[in-house]
Structure formats: C-alpha cells, structure tokens
Design a protein around this motif. Structure first.
Motif, short mmCIF file in Angstrom:
data_model
loop_
_atom_site.label_atom_id
_atom_site.label_comp_id
_atom_site.label_asym_id
_atom_site.label_seq_id
_atom_site.Cartn_x
_atom_site.Cartn_y
_atom_site.Cartn_z
N ALA A 82 -0.39 16.25 -13.04
CA ALA A 82 -0.21 15.78 -14.46
C ALA A 82 -1.38 15.02 -14.97
CB ALA A 82 1.24 15.13 -14.43
N GLU A 83 -1.83 14.44 -14.04
CA GLU A 83 -2.98 13.21 -14.72
C GLU A 83 -4.44 14.08 -14.68
OE1 GLU A 83 -2.84 9.83 -15.57
OE2 GLU A 83 -0.83 10.15 -15.65
N GLY A 84 -4.29 15.20 -14.41
CA GLY A 84 -5.60 16.03 -14.49
C GLY A 84 -6.79 15.77 -13.26
N VAL A 85 -6.15 15.31 -12.12
CA VAL A 85 -7.29 14.93 -11.25
C VAL A 85 -6.79 15.81 -9.97
CG1 VAL A 85 -7.66 12.69 -12.05
CG2 VAL A 85 -5.75 13.16 -10.29
N ALA A 86 -6.09 16.86 -9.75
CA ALA A 86 -5.48 17.72 -8.95
C ALA A 86 -6.94 18.45 -8.55
CB ALA A 86 -4.39 18.43 -9.03
N GLY A 87 -7.29 19.09 -9.41
CA GLY A 87 -8.72 20.19 -9.25
C GLY A 87 -9.83 19.16 -8.95
N SER A 88 -10.24 18.21 -9.42
CA SER A 88 -11.29 17.46 -9.64
C SER A 88 -11.28 16.88 -8.27
CB SER A 88 -11.49 16.83 -10.61
OG SER A 88 -10.42 15.63 -10.79
N GLY A 89 -10.25 16.38 -7.64
CA GLY A 89 -10.07 15.70 -6.45
C GLY A 89 -9.89 14.34 -6.68
N HIS A 90 -9.18 13.53 -5.71
CA HIS A 90 -8.83 12.34 -6.07
C HIS A 90 -8.51 11.63 -4.70
CE1 HIS A 90 -5.48 14.99 -5.63
NE2 HIS A 90 -4.74 14.19 -4.93
N ARG A 91 -7.96 10.34 -4.62
CA ARG A 91 -7.70 9.56 -3.39
C ARG A 91 -6.32 9.10 -3.46
NH1 ARG A 91 -12.41 5.78 -1.13
NH2 ARG A 91 -13.29 7.91 -0.87
N ILE A 92 -5.66 9.31 -2.30
CA ILE A 92 -4.38 8.79 -2.35
C ILE A 92 -4.37 7.70 -1.04
CG2 ILE A 92 -1.81 9.26 -1.55
CD1 ILE A 92 -2.54 12.27 -2.50
N VAL A 93 -4.07 6.50 -1.62
CA VAL A 93 -4.20 5.42 -0.52
C VAL A 93 -2.92 4.61 -0.22
CG1 VAL A 93 -5.43 3.08 -0.51
CG2 VAL A 93 -6.66 5.04 -1.22
N PHE A 94 -2.61 4.42 1.18
CA PHE A 94 -1.34 3.61 1.40
C PHE A 94 -1.97 2.38 2.05
CE2 PHE A 94 0.60 7.81 1.43
CZ PHE A 94 1.78 7.59 0.74
N ASN A 95 -2.11 1.41 1.26
CA ASN A 95 -2.54 0.26 2.05
C ASN A 95 -1.47 -0.41 2.82
OD1 ASN A 95 -5.17 0.10 0.61
ND2 ASN A 95 -4.28 -1.19 -1.08
N THR A 96 -1.74 -0.75 4.06
CA THR A 96 -0.49 -1.08 5.16
C THR A 96 -0.95 -2.55 5.64
OG1 THR A 96 0.00 1.24 5.03
CG2 THR A 96 0.79 -0.27 7.01
N GLY A 97 0.11 -3.37 5.52
CA GLY A 97 -0.17 -4.61 6.19
C GLY A 97 -1.17 -5.42 5.71
N THR A 98 -1.18 -6.50 6.42
CA THR A 98 -2.26 -7.52 6.23
C THR A 98 -3.84 -7.03 6.20
OG1 THR A 98 -0.93 -9.31 6.81
CG2 THR A 98 -3.10 -9.97 6.63
N ASP A 99 -4.17 -6.72 7.15
CA ASP A 99 -5.50 -5.95 7.26
C ASP A 99 -5.66 -4.74 6.30
OD1 ASP A 99 -6.28 -7.86 9.10
OD2 ASP A 99 -6.77 -6.44 10.72
N GLY A 100 -4.74 -3.83 6.05
CA GLY A 100 -4.77 -2.90 5.14
C GLY A 100 -4.96 -3.42 3.64
N GLY A 101 -4.52 -4.67 3.51
CA GLY A 101 -4.68 -5.18 1.95
C GLY A 101 -3.48 -4.76 1.33
N GLN A 102 -2.20 -4.99 1.75
CA GLN A 102 -0.89 -4.44 1.25
C GLN A 102 -0.46 -5.80 0.82
OE1 GLN A 102 2.19 -2.66 3.62
NE2 GLN A 102 3.30 -2.37 1.87
N THR A 103 -0.31 -5.89 -0.62
CA THR A 103 0.28 -7.15 -1.13
C THR A 103 1.74 -7.09 -1.47
OG1 THR A 103 -0.46 -6.56 -3.47
CG2 THR A 103 -2.00 -7.73 -2.05
N VAL A 104 2.16 -5.96 -1.62
CA VAL A 104 3.84 -5.56 -2.07
C VAL A 104 4.30 -4.91 -1.05
CG1 VAL A 104 5.20 -4.67 -3.87
CG2 VAL A 104 2.85 -5.79 -4.65
N GLY A 105 5.34 -5.45 -0.48
CA GLY A 105 6.19 -4.91 0.61
C GLY A 105 6.99 -3.78 0.27
N HIS A 106 6.84 -2.68 -0.62
CA HIS A 106 7.47 -1.74 -0.82
C HIS A 106 6.69 -0.52 -0.79
CE1 HIS A 106 10.90 0.14 -3.63
NE2 HIS A 106 10.03 1.18 -3.38
N VAL A 107 6.77 0.50 0.10
CA VAL A 107 5.76 1.58 0.28
C VAL A 107 5.26 2.10 -1.33
CG1 VAL A 107 7.48 3.12 0.66
CG2 VAL A 107 5.23 3.48 1.50
#
Ligand code: AMP
Ligand code: ZN
Length: 122
Positions: A82-107
């Motif tokens: 829907a955002e128009g980035v499926a074909g061009s490519g994109h990045r899906i990131v799950f920051n996880t825990g302290t070292d992963g840079g997660q700041t909100v504890g809801h996946v």
C-alpha cells in the motif's frame, strides 16, 4: 529493572495507540494489527506495524501465538504494498531488547522504504 522488558503493560504506548487513547497517523488496520507512521521517520516511508495484542517482542509473540505471528507478517507485507515500497524493496526491522535498540516493549515491525538502505546498520 530492564528499561524495556520491565515496562508495565498498563503504561504501554502502543497499547494506548491501539486503544485510540493516544493519537497516531494510522495508515492501516486489520483485525490483528494497527499500522501508523513513526513519529520520528528515518526514511520517506517509516511505518510501525503492531499487533493489537500486547507481546513483548517477536520471540514472545511467536511463542504465545504463532498463527498471529504469521498474520502479522502478512499485514506488514500488505502495508509495504500500500505504501508503494513492495516492488522497490524495503527493510523490515524488529529492534529487540536493550542491545537491539528496542525502546517500546510491545512488539513492532519498522517498515522502512523509499530510499536505498546501507548495511551494516548502526
Ligand atoms: P524501537 O526503538 O524499535 O522500540 O521503536 C520505537 C519507535 O516508536 C521509534 O522509532 C519512535 O520514533 C516511535 N514512536 C515513539 N512514540 C511514538 C508515537 N507517539 N507515535 C508514533 N511513533 C512513535
Ligand atoms: Zn502494549
């Protein structure tokens, strides 16, 4: 006390956005997930996709409800389309825990696109 993993669910920012108690720029909703623009975008497209149900991180979600984890990924893919980035490519990131840079504890999945991405990430 871990700054992310010991956040009480009653204080969860993304539960409050899902409930409509805190406003957000919502771009898509399904029965399972809510997608909204990141308040501090790091790319032309920067959308956060969260399950309505509160789970700490991707591992907790996959362990508690693997079927929901699958539908969650399908919803992220639909937002990329829907955002128009499926074909061009994109990045899906799950920051996880302290070292992963997660700041909100809801996946949450960060869907980033609209520009070329470098590797390795910071
Ligand atoms: P993370 O660091 O992976 O836990 O990601 C949390 C993300 O939530 C960050 O990219 C923030 O910019 C974003 N964020 C924080 N507060 C809000 C808000 N009220 N609405 C939208 N995005 C937010
Ligand atoms: Zn939550």
């Amino acid at each position: 006390m871990d700054p992310v993993y010991d956040q009480p669910m009653s204080d969860c920012l993304f539960c409050a956005i899902v409930a409509g108690d805190i406003p957000a720029a919502i771009v898509a909703e399904t029965r399972d997930t809510v997608a909204f623009r990141d308040i501090s975008p790091q790319a032309p497209v920067h959308v956060l996709v969260v399950p309505r149900a509160h789970h700490q991180d991707a591992a907790a979600l996959a362990s508690a409800d693997p079927a929901l984890a699958g539908r969650f990924l399908a919803d992220v893919a639909a937002v990329a389309e829907a955002e128009g980035v499926a074909g061009s490519g994109h990045r899906i990131v799950f920051n996880t825990g302290t070292d992963g840079g997660q700041t909100v504890g809801h996946v949450h999945a960060h869907l980033l696109g609209g520009r070329g991405m470098s590797w390795p990430p910071g």
